[in-house]
Motif scaffolding. Sequence first.
Motif, PDB file in Angstrom:
ATOM      1  N   PRO A  91      56.800   3.825  30.178  1.00  0.00           N
ATOM      2  CA  PRO A  91      55.490   4.381  30.536  1.00  0.00           C
ATOM      3  C   PRO A  91      55.362   5.788  29.959  1.00  0.00           C
ATOM      4  O   PRO A  91      56.321   6.568  29.991  1.00  0.00           O
ATOM      5  N   MET A  92      54.193   6.119  29.453  1.00  0.00           N
ATOM      6  CA  MET A  92      54.007   7.396  28.771  1.00  0.00           C
ATOM      7  C   MET A  92      52.854   8.180  29.386  1.00  0.00           C
ATOM      8  O   MET A  92      51.854   7.603  29.832  1.00  0.00           O
ATOM      9  N   PHE A  93      53.016   9.509  29.363  1.00  0.00           N
ATOM     10  CA  PHE A  93      51.981  10.405  29.876  1.00  0.00           C
ATOM     11  C   PHE A  93      51.739  11.472  28.812  1.00  0.00           C
ATOM     12  O   PHE A  93      52.403  12.505  28.797  1.00  0.00           O
ATOM     13  N   PRO A  94      50.804  11.247  27.880  1.00  0.00           N
ATOM     14  CA  PRO A  94      50.480  12.279  26.888  1.00  0.00           C
ATOM     15  C   PRO A  94      49.847  13.492  27.578  1.00  0.00           C
ATOM     16  O   PRO A  94      48.976  13.348  28.433  1.00  0.00           O
ATOM     17  N   LEU A  95      50.317  14.678  27.185  1.00  0.00           N
ATOM     18  CA  LEU A  95      49.825  15.907  27.797  1.00  0.00           C
ATOM     19  C   LEU A  95      49.418  16.912  26.724  1.00  0.00           C
ATOM     20  O   LEU A  95      49.839  16.817  25.571  1.00  0.00           O
ATOM     21  N   GLY A  96      48.674  17.899  27.138  1.00  0.00           N
ATOM     22  CA  GLY A  96      48.284  18.982  26.237  1.00  0.00           C
ATOM     23  C   GLY A  96      49.300  20.091  26.182  1.00  0.00           C
ATOM     24  O   GLY A  96      48.994  21.201  25.715  1.00  0.00           O
ATOM     25  N   SER A  97      50.512  19.841  26.651  1.00  0.00           N
ATOM     26  CA  SER A  97      51.587  20.833  26.625  1.00  0.00           C
ATOM     27  C   SER A  97      52.913  20.132  26.388  1.00  0.00           C
ATOM     28  O   SER A  97      53.041  18.917  26.583  1.00  0.00           O
TER      29      SER A  97
END
Length: 206
Positions: free
Chosen positions: A5-11
């Motif tokens: 499972p992946m959680f793309p973030l802006g940091s």
Amino acid sequence: MDAVPMFPLGSVLFPHTPLVLRIFEPRYLVMLGRLLDEDDPHFGVVLIARGHEAGGGDQRNTIGTMARIAQVQVGADDLHLIAVGAERFSVDRWLDEDPHPAADVTPVPPLTWNDDLAPLRTEAERVVRRVLGRAAERGDTRWQPDVELSDDPIESAWQLAAIAPLGDFDRYRLLQSTTAGGLLRETIDLTLDIEGLLTAPMDPDF
């Protein structure tokens, strides 16, 4: 590795550093619900190269960090999560979202320590803490100059990269480091570049 499972973030998330998230999008609430049924709940974090965290349709970088869930607090309409960065990985292939992002990944070899690097680590800490102090004077940092670091040299090297007052482009550059010495040298160089900006006189017209 199996689909992660992946959680793309802006940091950028670095190994051995904390991650605090407020989760409210339905797709990530589903992801977290699934993860909490596992013995070792974790997910991957990658930096968004272009686009936004909410809504999807973003473009993502390929090197990321596993986040191991440490604490979850349930709110009225959201969840508050604390996780800790673990090992790095590279994305081999993005999978269909069901309903959240997921990917096949390959672990990135961990950095190794050599005691000859101790003076370089000491210098990196000195530079980062000094520049953090300058950034704190301008109210431009989330970390205090006296933040505590791990006694483990590799963990503290990553933590120095995490607390250095850098932009995410530079932070992603550090995340791709292949040696501990390279990580420490790049951290010093990039932080010194920022120090020059922090000490430059401010233009009164802006």
